[in-house]
Each structure stands twice: as C-alpha cells, then as structure tokens.
Design a protein around this motif. Structure first.
Motif, PDB file in Angstrom:
ATOM      1  N   THR A 173       0.826  -1.118  -0.051  1.00  0.00           N
ATOM      2  CA  THR A 173       0.030  -0.054   0.162  1.00  0.00           C
ATOM      3  C   THR A 173       0.708   1.155  -0.077  1.00  0.00           C
ATOM      4  N   LYS A 174       2.063   1.197   0.759  1.00  0.00           N
ATOM      5  CA  LYS A 174       2.751   2.481   0.872  1.00  0.00           C
ATOM      6  C   LYS A 174       3.568   2.562  -0.549  1.00  0.00           C
ATOM      7  N   MET A 175       3.894   1.384  -1.216  1.00  0.00           N
ATOM      8  CA  MET A 175       4.688   1.325  -2.356  1.00  0.00           C
ATOM      9  C   MET A 175       3.776   2.373  -3.605  1.00  0.00           C
ATOM     10  N   ILE A 176       2.313   1.818  -3.592  1.00  0.00           N
ATOM     11  CA  ILE A 176       1.189   2.450  -4.429  1.00  0.00           C
ATOM     12  C   ILE A 176       1.245   3.971  -4.030  1.00  0.00           C
ATOM     13  N   HIS A 177       1.288   4.119  -2.757  1.00  0.00           N
ATOM     14  CA  HIS A 177       1.000   5.536  -2.272  1.00  0.00           C
ATOM     15  C   HIS A 177       2.269   6.436  -2.888  1.00  0.00           C
ATOM     16  N   ASN A 178       3.699   6.027  -2.701  1.00  0.00           N
ATOM     17  CA  ASN A 178       4.686   6.562  -3.193  1.00  0.00           C
ATOM     18  C   ASN A 178       4.684   6.776  -4.928  1.00  0.00           C
ATOM     19  N   GLY A 179       4.008   5.763  -5.404  1.00  0.00           N
ATOM     20  CA  GLY A 179       3.822   6.086  -6.970  1.00  0.00           C
ATOM     21  C   GLY A 179       2.958   7.012  -7.212  1.00  0.00           C
ATOM     22  N   ILE A 180       1.710   7.243  -6.496  1.00  0.00           N
ATOM     23  CA  ILE A 180       0.912   8.494  -6.693  1.00  0.00           C
ATOM     24  C   ILE A 180       1.519   9.862  -6.401  1.00  0.00           C
ATOM     25  N   GLU A 181       2.331   9.850  -5.225  1.00  0.00           N
ATOM     26  CA  GLU A 181       3.118  11.049  -4.846  1.00  0.00           C
ATOM     27  C   GLU A 181       3.955  11.521  -6.017  1.00  0.00           C
ATOM     28  N   TYR A 182       4.644  10.442  -6.720  1.00  0.00           N
ATOM     29  CA  TYR A 182       5.600  10.717  -7.851  1.00  0.00           C
ATOM     30  C   TYR A 182       4.678  11.455  -8.931  1.00  0.00           C
ATOM     31  N   GLY A 183       3.536  11.097  -9.442  1.00  0.00           N
ATOM     32  CA  GLY A 183       2.783  11.711 -10.260  1.00  0.00           C
ATOM     33  C   GLY A 183       2.250  13.034  -9.915  1.00  0.00           C
ATOM     34  N   MET A 184       1.722  13.155  -8.706  1.00  0.00           N
ATOM     35  CA  MET A 184       1.147  14.576  -8.156  1.00  0.00           C
ATOM     36  C   MET A 184       2.356  15.576  -8.146  1.00  0.00           C
ATOM     37  N   MET A 185       3.525  15.258  -7.862  1.00  0.00           N
ATOM     38  CA  MET A 185       4.622  16.045  -7.905  1.00  0.00           C
ATOM     39  C   MET A 185       4.942  16.548  -9.193  1.00  0.00           C
ATOM     40  N   GLN A 186       4.926  15.558 -10.173  1.00  0.00           N
ATOM     41  CA  GLN A 186       5.489  15.676 -11.519  1.00  0.00           C
ATOM     42  C   GLN A 186       4.549  16.782 -11.935  1.00  0.00           C
ATOM     43  N   VAL A 217      -9.629  22.479  -6.667  1.00  0.00           N
ATOM     44  CA  VAL A 217      -9.728  21.117  -6.804  1.00  0.00           C
ATOM     45  C   VAL A 217      -8.230  20.571  -6.276  1.00  0.00           C
ATOM     46  N   VAL A 218      -7.272  21.424  -6.590  1.00  0.00           N
ATOM     47  CA  VAL A 218      -5.863  20.849  -6.425  1.00  0.00           C
ATOM     48  C   VAL A 218      -5.173  21.052  -5.087  1.00  0.00           C
ATOM     49  N   ARG A 219      -5.974  21.630  -4.196  1.00  0.00           N
ATOM     50  CA  ARG A 219      -5.353  21.803  -2.892  1.00  0.00           C
ATOM     51  C   ARG A 219      -5.010  20.622  -2.313  1.00  0.00           C
ATOM     52  N   SER A 220      -3.845  20.414  -1.647  1.00  0.00           N
ATOM     53  CA  SER A 220      -3.126  19.580  -1.114  1.00  0.00           C
ATOM     54  C   SER A 220      -1.989  19.936  -0.150  1.00  0.00           C
ATOM     55  N   TRP A 221      -1.493  18.941   0.643  1.00  0.00           N
ATOM     56  CA  TRP A 221      -0.368  19.227   1.345  1.00  0.00           C
ATOM     57  C   TRP A 221       0.746  19.286   0.642  1.00  0.00           C
ATOM     58  N   LEU A 222       1.031  18.815  -0.431  1.00  0.00           N
ATOM     59  CA  LEU A 222       2.182  19.013  -1.455  1.00  0.00           C
ATOM     60  C   LEU A 222       1.963  20.475  -1.947  1.00  0.00           C
ATOM     61  N   LEU A 223       0.770  21.321  -2.023  1.00  0.00           N
ATOM     62  CA  LEU A 223       0.677  22.466  -2.549  1.00  0.00           C
ATOM     63  C   LEU A 223       1.055  23.252  -1.404  1.00  0.00           C
ATOM     64  N   ASP A 224       0.528  22.907  -0.386  1.00  0.00           N
ATOM     65  CA  ASP A 224       0.897  23.837   0.927  1.00  0.00           C
ATOM     66  C   ASP A 224       2.451  23.919   1.158  1.00  0.00           C
ATOM     67  N   LEU A 225       3.127  23.091   0.850  1.00  0.00           N
ATOM     68  CA  LEU A 225       4.470  22.999   0.982  1.00  0.00           C
ATOM     69  C   LEU A 225       5.268  24.083  -0.023  1.00  0.00           C
ATOM     70  N   THR A 226       4.546  23.522  -1.375  1.00  0.00           N
ATOM     71  CA  THR A 226       5.102  24.490  -2.336  1.00  0.00           C
ATOM     72  C   THR A 226       4.831  25.979  -2.445  1.00  0.00           C
ATOM     73  N   ALA A 227       3.614  26.350  -1.706  1.00  0.00           N
ATOM     74  CA  ALA A 227       3.220  27.685  -1.573  1.00  0.00           C
ATOM     75  C   ALA A 227       4.148  28.326  -0.640  1.00  0.00           C
ATOM     76  N   ASP A 228       4.489  27.568   0.671  1.00  0.00           N
ATOM     77  CA  ASP A 228       5.369  27.877   1.501  1.00  0.00           C
ATOM     78  C   ASP A 228       6.862  28.453   1.102  1.00  0.00           C
ATOM     79  N   THR A 229       7.355  27.556  -0.110  1.00  0.00           N
ATOM     80  CA  THR A 229       8.699  27.685  -0.448  1.00  0.00           C
ATOM     81  C   THR A 229       8.506  28.807  -1.585  1.00  0.00           C
ATOM     82  N   LEU A 230       7.687  28.875  -2.402  1.00  0.00           N
ATOM     83  CA  LEU A 230       7.493  29.931  -3.311  1.00  0.00           C
ATOM     84  C   LEU A 230       7.393  31.273  -2.612  1.00  0.00           C
TER      85      LEU A 230
END
Length: 302
Positions: A173-186, A217-230
């Motif tokens: 399950t964690k492996m698939i989770h990380n695969g999805i993470e790759y796609g979202m980040m890209q 619709v695209v709000r997420s923790w990854l976006l939160d981290l990106t916004a903080d950095t930018l």
C-alpha cells in the motif's frame, strides 16, 4: 506499553519522540550512540547498548520496531534479532521495504513463531508534529499488540492508521502511495514551470500557489509545501535540477507491468526523475545526431 525502536535517524528518531510524548516507553538503539543519548536527555528514551540489550529490557510479548534502510541493513538486523526473540514476540518493519521482502520475512519469522508486521509509514519530517499515516500489514494478533503505538504515532487515535491486510500489504500500500506521490509532484512541477514560462503575464507564482490552496480542486499538502517555499523564493536558483528516486516509484512501475495495468502518469514521473539525473545526456546527443543525419538540422556544439 514498552517497545524498542531500532534506528533513530531522521524518521526513527522523530517517531521515538512522538511515542514517548504519547506515553509509550521506548527503548532505543542506534549505531551512533550520541543520537540515542540526546533523545534520552530530551524526551526520556531508554538507551540500549546493542540489540541484545534492547530486547532484554522488554517484557514479553516483546515489540521491536525497525526503522532502517531497506535491504541489507534490515536483513542483518533480523539475522541478529531472531535468536534473541521468543515465540509470540513481534517485529515491525517501518522502513520503505519492498513488499516481496516483507512477505519473505514474515514467512521466515513465522518459522520461529515470531510475528511480523510491515508498517508503511508516511509523514516525513512533519510527522513528529502532525502525526504519521501508517499502513499496516500482519496478523490480527500482531496488530493488536502494537495498536497503542499506532494510535500514539497517528494524527489521532481513530484515524491515520489502518490494518490493511496480511503481511506484505502494508508495504504494498505504501509503495502505491509513493507512486501516486511521484505523479502528483510531477504534475505540480510541470504546471508551475508553464506558469513561469509565460513571461508576458509576469505571474506571481507565490500568489497563485496560495490562491490554489483555498477552495481549489488541486489543494493538497504538497501544494501547501510548495506555496510556503515559493513565498520565500520563486527563482530557486540555489537548487540543482536533479531529483532522486528512492526506489518505491520503480517498484510501483514494475508492479504495473507485472499486473498489466496501465500507469502512464506514475511511469512517466519516474522517467522524468531519471532524466533529471542524467548528467551525461547521451540519449539526447543521439537524438541530435539522428535529426542532423536525416534532415540536415544544425547540431549545437558544446
């Protein structure tokens, strides 16, 4: 509850802290003793001299949680642990192991009547404050034995952790989770690159990232981290355009091939990480050569 945590690095150390702060007694062993001693001073960790000492400080049924690099490090610690444990004891692997390895390790420990739990763990460096998402595989008995620890580590006692199936299911399950993470980040990376590329509009990327965090619709923790950095730096000139892959993206792409399931987004995201690591660029040189050969197109020289 008292348990042992073996491996007190960036993830294991913070997990030990959260367990201690949640009322779990933790016996800690780390190759670098100073790390364990710091946790002892700051949060009350019980420092063990070695694996045998860590096991000796536990009451039956013992729970030993490994937070070690996947592969030989985990395997060698299991080799050392097995003779120290008794039937009914529980070993938890919380690292990013390949689920095939977890299935094999579960069978190996079962030969000694020792329980094995594979705990896919997500949360990164923010897990100490926010809690960890735990995807757990193993028997009902084993998961019940570690449930107090799971509740202490998770964002709340009733959410953020789940017994997802038998041994191997947690890391799968964690492996698939990380695969999805790759796609979202890209997808985020490509989107912001396109925004930056539209020079005529003089777009404020920090403003847009913050905008999307609210109601989009695209709000997420990854976006939160990106916004903080930018918000601090939109140019990112000090960051090299090289993206590592930890292994689970590869495993996910291979799983898609094995199942015959189309996973183009995950597979392409993995390929883009490979491309970012290609300092030699030989494939692109071949492309330039071919284009010149059939069409006479100019080739840029170094």
């Amino acid at each position: 509850m008292r348990m042992a945590m073996v491996g007190l690095g960036r993830m294991g150390g913070n997990m030990a802290r959260r367990l201690l702060r949640g009322g779990i007694q933790v016996v800690g062993f780390n190759r670098t003793r100073a790390v364990a001693e710091q946790l002892a001073e700051e949060d009350g960790l019980i420092v063990a001299d070695n694996l045998a000492d860590a096991v000796a400080r536990l009451d039956a049924p013992r729970v030993v949680w490994l937070m070690l690099p996947a592969g030989s490090a985990t395997e060698s610690h299991l080799d050392e642990l097995i003779p120290l444990l008794d039937p009914g004891d529980v070993v938890v692997d919380g690292g990013n192991a390949n689920y095939h390895d977890s299935e094999r390790r579960a069978r190996r420990l079962a030969d000694h009547d020792i329980e094995f739990v594979d705990a896919g763990t997500s949360g990164g460096i923010w897990g100490l404050d926010n809690g960890y998402c735990l995807m757990v595989g193993g028997s009902e008995r084993a998961v019940r034995a570690i449930e107090p620890a799971l509740k202490a580590l998770a964002p709340a006692q009733d959410r953020g952790w789940a017994h997802v199936g038998p041994a191997g299911a947690g890391h799968f399950t964690k492996m698939i989770h990380n695969g999805i993470e790759y796609g979202m980040m890209q997808a985020f990376a490509e989107g912001f690159a396109l925004l930056k590329g539209k020079q005529a509009y003089h777009l404020d990327l920090a403003q847009i990232a913050e905008l999307w965090r609210h109601g989009s619709v695209v709000r997420s923790w990854l976006l939160d981290l990106t916004a903080d950095t930018l918000a601090q730096d939109q140019v990112l000139a000090d960051i090299a355009p090289v993206v590592a892959d930890s292994g689970e993206g590869r495993w996910t792409a291979k799983e898609a091939i094995d199942q015959g399931v189309a996973a183009p987004v995950i597979s392409m995201a993995l390929a883009m990480r490979f491309a970012s690591q290609d300092a030699e660029g030989y494939g692109n040189r071949v492309l330039a050569m071919m284009r010149n050969a059939f069409g006479g197109h100019a080739v840029e020289k170094k």
